[in-house]
Design a protein around this motif. Structure first.
Motif, PDB file in Angstrom:
ATOM      1  N   LEU A 234       1.036  -1.121   0.022  1.00  0.00           N
ATOM      2  CA  LEU A 234      -0.176   0.151   0.036  1.00  0.00           C
ATOM      3  C   LEU A 234       0.894   1.289  -0.056  1.00  0.00           C
ATOM      4  N   VAL A 235       0.934   1.875  -0.925  1.00  0.00           N
ATOM      5  CA  VAL A 235       1.561   3.294  -1.257  1.00  0.00           C
ATOM      6  C   VAL A 235       0.553   4.588  -0.818  1.00  0.00           C
ATOM      7  N   TRP A 236       1.202   5.133   0.250  1.00  0.00           N
ATOM      8  CA  TRP A 236       0.324   6.444   0.559  1.00  0.00           C
ATOM      9  C   TRP A 236       0.844   7.470   0.057  1.00  0.00           C
ATOM     10  N   ASP A 237       0.032   8.521  -0.845  1.00  0.00           N
ATOM     11  CA  ASP A 237       0.640   9.594  -1.237  1.00  0.00           C
ATOM     12  C   ASP A 237       0.586  10.784  -0.398  1.00  0.00           C
ATOM     13  N   PHE A 238       1.316  10.963   0.543  1.00  0.00           N
ATOM     14  CA  PHE A 238       1.318  12.263   1.395  1.00  0.00           C
ATOM     15  C   PHE A 238       1.562  13.365   0.576  1.00  0.00           C
ATOM     16  N   ASN A 239       0.493  14.210   0.233  1.00  0.00           N
ATOM     17  CA  ASN A 239       1.122  15.496  -0.287  1.00  0.00           C
ATOM     18  C   ASN A 239       1.540  16.586   0.391  1.00  0.00           C
ATOM     19  N   SER A 240       1.409  16.187   2.115  1.00  0.00           N
ATOM     20  CA  SER A 240       1.873  16.977   3.140  1.00  0.00           C
ATOM     21  C   SER A 240       2.339  16.283   4.278  1.00  0.00           C
ATOM     22  N   LEU A 241       3.230  16.472   4.775  1.00  0.00           N
ATOM     23  CA  LEU A 241       3.716  15.646   6.110  1.00  0.00           C
ATOM     24  C   LEU A 241       2.702  15.675   7.032  1.00  0.00           C
ATOM     25  N   ILE A 242       1.955  16.886   7.350  1.00  0.00           N
ATOM     26  CA  ILE A 242       0.936  17.225   8.404  1.00  0.00           C
ATOM     27  C   ILE A 242      -0.189  16.235   8.055  1.00  0.00           C
ATOM     28  N   LEU A 243      -0.731  16.083   7.080  1.00  0.00           N
ATOM     29  CA  LEU A 243      -1.848  15.227   6.574  1.00  0.00           C
ATOM     30  C   LEU A 243      -1.643  13.899   6.742  1.00  0.00           C
ATOM     31  N   GLY A 244      -0.291  13.421   6.524  1.00  0.00           N
ATOM     32  CA  GLY A 244       0.141  12.039   6.637  1.00  0.00           C
ATOM     33  C   GLY A 244       0.066  11.811   8.291  1.00  0.00           C
ATOM     34  N   LEU A 245       0.614  12.790   9.033  1.00  0.00           N
ATOM     35  CA  LEU A 245       0.945  12.690  10.473  1.00  0.00           C
ATOM     36  C   LEU A 245      -0.648  12.642  11.189  1.00  0.00           C
ATOM     37  N   GLN A 246      -1.407  13.142  10.697  1.00  0.00           N
ATOM     38  CA  GLN A 246      -2.584  13.321  11.341  1.00  0.00           C
ATOM     39  C   GLN A 246      -3.191  11.750  11.068  1.00  0.00           C
ATOM     40  N   MET A 247      -2.990  11.331  10.063  1.00  0.00           N
ATOM     41  CA  MET A 247      -3.501   9.961   9.667  1.00  0.00           C
ATOM     42  C   MET A 247      -3.020   9.008  10.423  1.00  0.00           C
ATOM     43  N   MET A 248      -1.674   9.298  10.698  1.00  0.00           N
ATOM     44  CA  MET A 248      -0.811   8.072  11.538  1.00  0.00           C
ATOM     45  C   MET A 248      -1.240   8.258  12.940  1.00  0.00           C
ATOM     46  N   MET A 249      -1.548   9.381  13.339  1.00  0.00           N
ATOM     47  CA  MET A 249      -1.904   9.599  14.853  1.00  0.00           C
ATOM     48  C   MET A 249      -3.513   9.220  15.046  1.00  0.00           C
ATOM     49  N   SER A 250      -4.112   9.127  14.000  1.00  0.00           N
ATOM     50  CA  SER A 250      -5.666   8.814  14.009  1.00  0.00           C
ATOM     51  C   SER A 250      -5.457   7.244  14.111  1.00  0.00           C
ATOM     52  N   PHE A 251      -4.756   6.518  13.356  1.00  0.00           N
ATOM     53  CA  PHE A 251      -4.473   5.091  13.552  1.00  0.00           C
ATOM     54  C   PHE A 251      -4.220   4.663  15.056  1.00  0.00           C
ATOM     55  N   MET A 252      -3.180   5.461  15.438  1.00  0.00           N
ATOM     56  CA  MET A 252      -2.821   4.953  16.733  1.00  0.00           C
ATOM     57  C   MET A 252      -3.529   5.313  18.015  1.00  0.00           C
ATOM     58  N   LEU A 253      -4.497   6.484  17.737  1.00  0.00           N
ATOM     59  CA  LEU A 253      -5.443   6.553  18.621  1.00  0.00           C
ATOM     60  C   LEU A 253      -6.792   5.610  18.919  1.00  0.00           C
ATOM     61  N   THR A 254      -7.035   4.810  17.616  1.00  0.00           N
ATOM     62  CA  THR A 254      -8.195   4.026  17.451  1.00  0.00           C
ATOM     63  C   THR A 254      -7.622   2.682  17.626  1.00  0.00           C
ATOM     64  N   ASP A 255      -6.053   2.393  17.865  1.00  0.00           N
ATOM     65  CA  ASP A 255      -5.797   1.070  17.913  1.00  0.00           C
ATOM     66  C   ASP A 255      -6.243   0.484  19.322  1.00  0.00           C
ATOM     67  N   ASP A 256      -6.845  -0.892  19.029  1.00  0.00           N
ATOM     68  CA  ASP A 256      -7.564  -1.450  20.277  1.00  0.00           C
ATOM     69  C   ASP A 256      -6.462  -2.213  21.133  1.00  0.00           C
ATOM     70  N   GLN A 257      -5.400  -2.595  20.648  1.00  0.00           N
ATOM     71  CA  GLN A 257      -4.364  -3.237  21.567  1.00  0.00           C
ATOM     72  C   GLN A 257      -3.118  -2.519  22.226  1.00  0.00           C
ATOM     73  N   ASN A 258      -2.738  -1.481  21.224  1.00  0.00           N
ATOM     74  CA  ASN A 258      -1.919  -0.655  21.588  1.00  0.00           C
ATOM     75  C   ASN A 258      -2.045   0.856  21.540  1.00  0.00           C
ATOM     76  N   PRO A 259      -2.961   1.333  22.034  1.00  0.00           N
ATOM     77  CA  PRO A 259      -3.419   2.804  21.577  1.00  0.00           C
ATOM     78  C   PRO A 259      -2.354   3.761  22.214  1.00  0.00           C
ATOM     79  N   LEU A 260      -2.649   4.966  21.444  1.00  0.00           N
ATOM     80  CA  LEU A 260      -1.898   6.337  21.868  1.00  0.00           C
ATOM     81  C   LEU A 260      -2.409   6.794  23.139  1.00  0.00           C
ATOM     82  N   ARG A 261      -1.813   7.046  24.281  1.00  0.00           N
ATOM     83  CA  ARG A 261      -2.396   7.185  25.633  1.00  0.00           C
ATOM     84  C   ARG A 261      -1.496   8.483  26.002  1.00  0.00           C
TER      85      ARG A 261
END
Length: 301
Positions: A234-261
């Motif tokens: 899967l190749v993500w086309d980040f046209n800006s780092l901030i939007l990519g960072l927001q996506m990564m953070m969203s995945f981490m916040l919603t992770d069931d096993q190892n969430p961002l806390r």
């Protein structure tokens, strides 16, 4: 935590050295130092460190730390990961160079809903104008004789022109805008933390306010495609780092096993080793328990 981006990749550009410079308008900008070479890397390979570093800077922005300290941290962040690419993050499309005007959703920085493409680009090139000739919807970009910049533009030729422009050495981002973006990231994580820790005692209006706040988080979603490499990737086309960072953070916040806390003791962000973890380290857990024990004994006295 199972790496959610294990079979994914992306590309972004950073420079080894950045500096703060004040423009004629009096604003402070972060820009790559002269003669530094561009470095292409994959943010997804370091996404946990990237998100935690960004949140720790955001925590400084929410505190009473001096601007000088925040500037030092932002500069170090850029030297590890590059600038945010705000020029393409704020617009409705990263392909805005194909239009006569730029259209802007609501944001912290620009009140106008639209502005000419030329004027918008100048916001990010306060020191050196790129040699761009724009006639209506057509744009011609004459790259300098710098071999590194030419090679970089050719390497990234499949990206929208504005993304290539944001990778050039002359591209700059305002300190106030950078600080606000870091602070927004930390604020949103704090909102999630507060909502779930105080959910049982919050009134309905307060809950709705927090829900609306986090619902507005994010922006233009990165696009993706699948490439058949050594395995389907899967190749993500980040046209800006901030939007990519927001996506990564969203995945981490919603992770069931190892969430961002956020640590219950020191309030630093961390990746939980298990769903029930609320402390970033045994030390913080022990300090918190000692504090609560002393507090309980005082109440008895």
């Amino acid at each position: 935590m199972k790496n959610q981006f294990e079979n994914s990749n992306s590309t972004w550009v950073r420079y080894s050295k950045y500096e703060w410079k004040k423009a004629e308008n009096g604003k402070l900008y972060l820009t790559a130092c002269a003669n530094t070479k561009p470095i292409i890397y994959d943010p997804l390979k370091v996404y946990e460190e990237l998100v935690l570093d960004a949140l720790n800077i955001g925590r400084l922005g929410m505190s009473k730390v001096s601007d000088k300290e925040i500037q030092n941290e932002i500069q170090s962040f850029a030297e590890k990961y590059g600038l945010f690419g705000l020029m393409t993050a704020l617009t409705t499309t990263p392909s805005f160079m194909e239009y006569e005007a730029v259209y802007l959703p609501k944001n912290h920085f620009i009140k106008e809903e639209t502005m000419s493409t030329e004027e918008y680009v100048k916001l990010f090139f306060p020191f050196d104008d790129l040699d761009i000739v724009k006639k209506g919807i057509e744009s011609v970009w004459n790259i300098s004789d710098d071999k590194d910049m030419i090679a970089l533009a050719l390497t990234m030729s499949d990206r929208p022109m504005a993304v290539d422009m944001s990778f050039q050495r002359e591209y700059s981002e305002s300190y106030e805008w950078l600080k606000q973006q870091f602070t927004d990231l930390a604020f949103n994580v704090s909102t999630v933390h507060f909502y779930y820790n105080e959910k049982d005692i919050l009134e309905d209006d307060a809950k709705r306010l927090l829900q609306q706040s986090i619902a507005s988080f994010g922006g233009n979603a990165p696009t993706y495609r699948i490439m058949l490499l050594d395995k389907p990737t899967l190749v993500w086309d980040f046209n800006s780092l901030i939007l990519g960072l927001q996506m990564m953070m969203s995945f981490m916040l919603t992770d069931d096993q190892n969430p961002l806390r956020i640590c219950k003791k020191c309030t630093k962000p961390f990746i939980a080793s298990r769903p029930s973890a609320v402390f970033c380290s045994p030390r913080c857990k022990n300090q918190y328990n000692v504090y609560k024990s002393r507090e309980k004994n005082r109440d008895k006295d």
